[in-house]
Design an enzyme around this catalytic site. Sequence first.
Site, PDB file in Angstrom:
ATOM      1  N   ASP A 128      34.578  44.623  25.634  1.00 56.48           N
ATOM      2  CA  ASP A 128      33.297  43.966  25.895  1.00 56.48           C
ATOM      3  C   ASP A 128      32.191  44.598  25.063  1.00 56.48           C
ATOM      4  O   ASP A 128      32.187  45.815  24.848  1.00 56.48           O
ATOM      5  CB  ASP A 128      32.924  44.117  27.374  1.00 56.48           C
ATOM      6  CG  ASP A 128      33.184  42.864  28.181  1.00 56.48           C
ATOM      7  OD1 ASP A 128      32.714  41.802  27.761  1.00 56.48           O
ATOM      8  OD2 ASP A 128      33.847  42.953  29.225  1.00 56.48           O
ATOM      9  N   ASP A 144      29.339  39.531  26.013  1.00 54.24           N
ATOM     10  CA  ASP A 144      28.979  39.201  27.380  1.00 54.24           C
ATOM     11  C   ASP A 144      27.701  38.366  27.428  1.00 54.24           C
ATOM     12  O   ASP A 144      26.686  38.730  26.817  1.00 54.24           O
ATOM     13  CB  ASP A 144      28.777  40.501  28.173  1.00 54.24           C
ATOM     14  CG  ASP A 144      28.415  40.263  29.616  1.00 54.24           C
ATOM     15  OD1 ASP A 144      29.273  39.757  30.354  1.00 54.24           O
ATOM     16  OD2 ASP A 144      27.269  40.577  29.999  1.00 54.24           O
ATOM     17  N   GLU A 197      31.194  34.698  25.847  1.00 57.27           N
ATOM     18  CA  GLU A 197      31.111  34.200  27.215  1.00 57.27           C
ATOM     19  C   GLU A 197      29.816  33.405  27.325  1.00 57.27           C
ATOM     20  O   GLU A 197      28.740  33.933  27.027  1.00 57.27           O
ATOM     21  CB  GLU A 197      31.096  35.345  28.223  1.00 57.27           C
ATOM     22  CG  GLU A 197      30.973  34.849  29.660  1.00 57.27           C
ATOM     23  CD  GLU A 197      30.320  35.838  30.608  1.00 57.27           C
ATOM     24  OE1 GLU A 197      30.629  35.788  31.804  1.00 57.27           O
ATOM     25  OE2 GLU A 197      29.493  36.649  30.155  1.00 57.27           O
ATOM     26  N   HIS A 222      36.896  38.543  36.483  1.00 59.62           N
ATOM     27  CA  HIS A 222      36.251  39.501  37.376  1.00 59.62           C
ATOM     28  C   HIS A 222      34.957  38.972  37.991  1.00 59.62           C
ATOM     29  O   HIS A 222      34.381  39.634  38.856  1.00 59.62           O
ATOM     30  CB  HIS A 222      35.946  40.786  36.598  1.00 59.62           C
ATOM     31  CG  HIS A 222      34.936  40.581  35.501  1.00 59.62           C
ATOM     32  ND1 HIS A 222      35.205  39.821  34.382  1.00 59.62           N
ATOM     33  CD2 HIS A 222      33.667  41.012  35.359  1.00 59.62           C
ATOM     34  CE1 HIS A 222      34.141  39.798  33.600  1.00 59.62           C
ATOM     35  NE2 HIS A 222      33.193  40.516  34.172  1.00 59.62           N
ATOM     36  N   ASP A 223      34.479  37.826  37.547  1.00 64.03           N
ATOM     37  CA  ASP A 223      33.213  37.275  38.029  1.00 64.03           C
ATOM     38  C   ASP A 223      33.387  36.083  38.967  1.00 64.03           C
ATOM     39  O   ASP A 223      32.382  35.532  39.433  1.00 64.03           O
ATOM     40  CB  ASP A 223      32.349  36.827  36.839  1.00 64.03           C
ATOM     41  CG  ASP A 223      31.603  37.971  36.186  1.00 64.03           C
ATOM     42  OD1 ASP A 223      31.339  38.974  36.879  1.00 64.03           O
ATOM     43  OD2 ASP A 223      31.289  37.873  34.991  1.00 64.03           O
TER      44      ASP A 223
END
Length: 549
Positions: free
Chosen positions: A115, A217, A280, A342-343
């Site tokens: 990331d 990100d 993302e 993960h979100d």
Amino acid sequence: MTATLSTRPVAAPEPEVAADAWWRGAVIYQIYPRSFADSNNDGVGDLKGITDRLDHVASLGVDGIWISPFFTSPMRDFGYDVADYCDVDPVFGTLEDFDALVVRAHALGLKVIIDQVFCHTSDQHAWFRESRQSRDNSKADWYVWAHAKPDGSPPSNWQSVFGGPAWTWDARRGQYYMHNFLPEQPQLNLHHPAVQDATLEAARFWLDRGVDGFRLDAINFAMHDPALTDNPPVTTPGKRTRPFDFQRHIYNQGHADIPVYLNRMRALTDSYGGRFTVAEVGGEDAEREMKLFTEGDDRLNSAYGFLYLYADKLTGNLLHQAETMWPGMDREGWPSWTFSNHDAPRAVSRWAAEGDRKAFAEMAMLLLMCMRGNAFVYQGEELGLPQAHVPFERLVDPEAIVNWPQTLGRDGARTPMPWRAETPWAGFSSVEPWLPVDPRHPALAAEAQEHDPASTLNATRRAIALRRAHPALRTGRLIPRGVDASLVAFEREGGGERLLCIFNLGPDAQALPAALANEAGWRRLLAVNMDGAAAGTLPPYGAYVATRA
């Protein structure tokens, strides 16, 4: 049921894939390091733990790993608040541990993607510490600062994702600073050339250490409207659980200069050869922004959004929407897809009843492997893990705590990975982990599934192996054959082959339409949940991939 042949224009055949475009059609396994494996028994996963478990990842047949942030951080947002872009937080280990991870991953044939969080930093970052000291220091304008309105209120009406205004007053400067997320995550001013230079140097640091690419990100939050224009209200609101949901996010994100920054990022990664960049992108304008950020040969390689991650149900219409987003036209970027991360709550819990989850997980994994684009698999997805229950008193996610009980937050998708069923905390650690182990997870542990050919783990391996073995699935074009709410059919063509892919997305048996029911010209390569199926029928969550006989 209705199933119709598509009349959508067919794109040109996919181009030959260059040797350094290993990422095109790749399967990437996401690792959330706090919850993957704890090597030093402090209850938190770490880099050595990842290295120790890379054999498991490699056994899946994936092309690479994406590791969520492990950089120095006060952990207010669990690593997405970076205090030093060029070091490892002690809870995860050291730079030497990271170097060892890269060496081991490469030895196993795995690429390493990390990331990069360049929209904001932690308020503990040295850059922000200096910036907030005065209005005339060398980094005074490295962040987004603005004067109060005459009545003392914030400079604009912008709201933060995590609740409340996107502005916090700082008495030292006598100004507000902007933050799209937590107040502890001040917004970098990426309009500033020096800030761009500094972030690119941070990226270069990791490229020099051998990483194979970056996930950027929330990159559509990278630049704001310098005029600080108020966002308009949402005119047709849906469910609203926070102030952020009341606005259209036109001016606090998505600035037209973001692609110029991405040009610079792509030039840097291309100078190293064979590197991969993926954006993302979430929000109401995600489709346009994903295409904009990946257009041509000088921006990012790929992008993914939240089309599936926040969907309450998996339907044929949703899949049709995805395929029409990326039809494969000239200068179009390359999509990436993920059902869980993960979100977001795990897909198997969002999309299937508890008793159907194993069958659903195996169908969904085969579907993901058959879609056109890159496939991202989230840790535990190969085991069919359901969303964990985390009681309120154990929540650590700031979003979940603020918005409870309207949103349950992200903790339920971040609980420890179960490795061994008959050990404390499922083999993740020898001490109590930072988040609880769901009591349903140990029975699904990796070692418990390893030698069972009927396990979800081994179904995942078969699905990924099928994708690797067939160029049509990895990089071929997609030709729709029919869609309704519960049944989807399409063909994949490329590399001199043509494959038929058929999926029942629902818990009820489906009769195939006549155009698909005749299998005389096809030979099945892989099927899931098809045992005992009558001819021309797909059982609940049944699916198969076939080739020309």
